[in-house]
Design a protein around this motif. Structure first.
Motif, mmCIF file in Angstrom:
data_model
loop_
_atom_site.group_PDB
_atom_site.id
_atom_site.type_symbol
_atom_site.label_atom_id
_atom_site.label_comp_id
_atom_site.label_asym_id
_atom_site.label_seq_id
_atom_site.Cartn_x
_atom_site.Cartn_y
_atom_site.Cartn_z
ATOM 1 N N ALA A 137 47.140 -9.932 42.265
ATOM 2 C CA ALA A 137 45.846 -9.184 42.079
ATOM 3 C C ALA A 137 45.787 -8.872 43.415
ATOM 4 N N ALA A 138 45.716 -7.388 43.550
ATOM 5 C CA ALA A 138 45.558 -6.720 44.806
ATOM 6 C C ALA A 138 44.417 -5.841 44.905
ATOM 7 N N TYR A 139 43.660 -5.610 45.948
ATOM 8 C CA TYR A 139 42.654 -4.590 46.453
ATOM 9 C C TYR A 139 42.521 -4.258 47.746
ATOM 10 N N ASN A 140 42.854 -3.079 48.126
ATOM 11 C CA ASN A 140 42.772 -2.800 49.497
ATOM 12 C C ASN A 140 43.541 -3.646 50.176
ATOM 13 N N ALA A 141 44.968 -3.770 49.868
ATOM 14 C CA ALA A 141 45.672 -4.742 50.709
ATOM 15 C C ALA A 141 46.671 -3.946 51.543
ATOM 16 N N GLU A 142 46.653 -2.905 51.832
ATOM 17 C CA GLU A 142 47.690 -2.114 52.688
ATOM 18 C C GLU A 142 47.979 -2.942 54.152
ATOM 19 N N SER A 143 46.962 -3.685 54.475
ATOM 20 C CA SER A 143 47.152 -4.366 56.045
ATOM 21 C C SER A 143 48.068 -5.677 55.820
ATOM 22 N N CYS A 144 48.212 -6.141 54.569
ATOM 23 C CA CYS A 144 49.016 -7.258 54.474
ATOM 24 C C CYS A 144 49.969 -7.491 53.671
ATOM 25 N N ILE A 145 50.216 -6.557 52.668
ATOM 26 C CA ILE A 145 51.160 -6.438 51.462
ATOM 27 C C ILE A 145 52.551 -6.528 51.828
ATOM 28 N N GLN A 146 52.626 -5.675 52.782
ATOM 29 C CA GLN A 146 54.001 -5.449 53.352
ATOM 30 C C GLN A 146 54.923 -6.858 53.524
ATOM 31 N N ASN A 147 54.114 -7.621 54.005
ATOM 32 C CA ASN A 147 55.012 -9.035 54.233
ATOM 33 C C ASN A 147 55.152 -9.527 53.121
ATOM 34 N N LEU A 148 54.311 -9.557 51.968
ATOM 35 C CA LEU A 148 54.804 -10.152 50.559
ATOM 36 C C LEU A 148 55.930 -9.431 50.194
ATOM 37 N N ILE A 149 55.786 -8.123 50.127
ATOM 38 C CA ILE A 149 56.953 -7.275 49.815
ATOM 39 C C ILE A 149 58.225 -7.685 50.293
ATOM 40 N N GLU A 150 58.133 -7.707 51.666
ATOM 41 C CA GLU A 150 59.490 -8.237 52.225
ATOM 42 C C GLU A 150 60.154 -9.711 51.970
ATOM 43 N N SER A 151 59.120 -10.464 51.674
ATOM 44 C CA SER A 151 59.475 -12.028 51.186
ATOM 45 C C SER A 151 60.032 -11.894 49.873
ATOM 46 N N LEU A 152 59.626 -10.932 48.957
ATOM 47 C CA LEU A 152 60.183 -10.809 47.574
ATOM 48 C C LEU A 152 61.558 -10.107 47.785
ATOM 49 N N THR A 192 54.235 -31.921 34.355
ATOM 50 C CA THR A 192 54.534 -31.317 35.830
ATOM 51 C C THR A 192 55.341 -32.124 36.622
ATOM 52 N N ILE A 193 56.311 -31.294 37.291
ATOM 53 C CA ILE A 193 57.040 -31.979 38.375
ATOM 54 C C ILE A 193 56.803 -31.252 39.822
ATOM 55 N N GLN A 194 57.282 -31.920 40.974
ATOM 56 C CA GLN A 194 56.885 -31.452 41.991
ATOM 57 C C GLN A 194 58.437 -31.272 42.912
ATOM 58 N N LEU A 195 58.588 -30.196 43.342
ATOM 59 C CA LEU A 195 59.764 -29.647 44.130
ATOM 60 C C LEU A 195 59.844 -30.323 45.537
ATOM 61 N N ASP A 196 60.934 -30.711 46.158
ATOM 62 C CA ASP A 196 60.826 -31.146 47.313
ATOM 63 C C ASP A 196 61.004 -30.167 48.434
ATOM 64 N N SER A 197 60.940 -28.995 47.839
ATOM 65 C CA SER A 197 61.108 -27.782 49.003
ATOM 66 C C SER A 197 59.991 -26.974 49.197
ATOM 67 N N VAL A 198 59.921 -26.301 50.515
ATOM 68 C CA VAL A 198 58.750 -25.650 50.861
ATOM 69 C C VAL A 198 58.945 -24.189 50.474
ATOM 70 N N VAL A 199 58.028 -23.602 49.847
ATOM 71 C CA VAL A 199 58.358 -22.568 49.051
ATOM 72 C C VAL A 199 57.477 -21.057 49.683
ATOM 73 N N GLY A 200 56.710 -21.311 50.660
ATOM 74 C CA GLY A 200 55.968 -20.285 51.111
ATOM 75 C C GLY A 200 54.984 -20.474 52.182
ATOM 76 N N GLU A 201 54.343 -19.565 52.683
ATOM 77 C CA GLU A 201 53.116 -19.660 53.453
ATOM 78 C C GLU A 201 51.831 -19.018 52.663
ATOM 79 N N PHE A 202 50.883 -19.704 52.594
ATOM 80 C CA PHE A 202 49.481 -19.326 51.903
ATOM 81 C C PHE A 202 48.802 -18.605 52.609
ATOM 82 N N GLY A 203 48.538 -17.318 52.469
ATOM 83 C CA GLY A 203 47.352 -16.460 53.128
ATOM 84 C C GLY A 203 45.916 -17.171 53.051
#
Length: 243
Positions: free
Chosen positions: A14-29, A186-197
């Protein structure tokens, strides 16, 4: 059922006026080791360059919806209805996935689970599932974080409904707790999946977040006096931190 599944995993933003930050998410995908996923972006009619950036993407399986909405959960509900994944991940426009995220989440799907949670980096530390009851840690007793940290089976919404517009900050808490307290596996993975904004509403409006979490706990029938005491303690803590 909510539709035919073309992908195992959909990422919904869900995005709104996110030009300042969304590029980092795009590159991570773009950097994902497993690229077999779709990205559904529900834009709330941005007035900056967000749509221009999104429409220029040609190397991701992206679906864009742009129209006014009633907040993040209204937007997420639109994304869930529009996506084709068997499971979905929520990602804020300011979040970042690590390159192993999609691959590791898919490895958990083989266990026939409803919700898979991964470890998330947040505010410089690792977030794990909290050991203790949901009466104390709410949804954190089941998942690490709703954004980035929870791969959710899409058909759970057919059984438990979509995110409630009555809770503009804590609708995820209500939905996750309803699912888990009614037997969702539910199960929990042992891996780190990302960084929360940390620029979202729940991070900025801490008093509002505490209030909604308190309301959700009462709605789910948790001991009201214990919840009232916990709520007062949390508010006092926040007020002291604001000094």
């Amino acid at each position: 059922m909510l539709g035919n599944n073309k992908y195992k995993i959909s990422v919904i933003t869900a995005a709104y006026n996110a030009e300042s930050c969304i590029q980092n998410l795009i590159e991570s995908l773009r950097a994902q080791k497993d690229k077999d996923f779709e990205w559904v972006v529900v834009d709330g009619a941005s007035t900056d360059r967000t749509l221009e950036i999104l429409k220029s993407i040609t190397d991701l399986n992206i679906k864009i919806i742009s129209e006014p909405d009633f907040g993040i959960y209204d937007a997420l509900n639109k994304g869930i209805k529009a996506c084709s994944g068997e499971y979905y991940l929520v990602a804020g426009a300011d979040d970042v996935f690590y390159e192993n995220a999609i691959q590791d989440y898919k490895s958990g799907i083989g266990h026939s689970v409803d919700i898979i949670t991964g470890i998330v980096h947040k505010n410089g530390h690792l977030v794990h599932v909290r050991k203790g009851g949901a009466w104390l840690f709410d949804q954190c007793a089941y998942i690490t974080c709703h954004s980035l940290g929870a791969l959710i089976k899409r058909n759970l919404h057919f059984e438990y409904g979509f995110y409630s517009r009555k809770f503009p900050i804590a609708a995820d808490q209500l939905f996750i707790m309803q699912c888990c307290e009614n037997g969702a596996k539910t199960i929990q993975l042992d891996s780190v999946v990302g960084e929360f904004g940390t620029s979202g509403v729940s991070s900025e409006d801490v008093i509002g977040t505490c209030t909604e979490k308190f309301r959700v706990q009462l709605l789910l029938g948790k001991n009201k006096w214990i919840q009232f005491i916990l709520f007062v303690l949390k508010i006092l803590k926040r007020l002291l931190l604001l000094k």
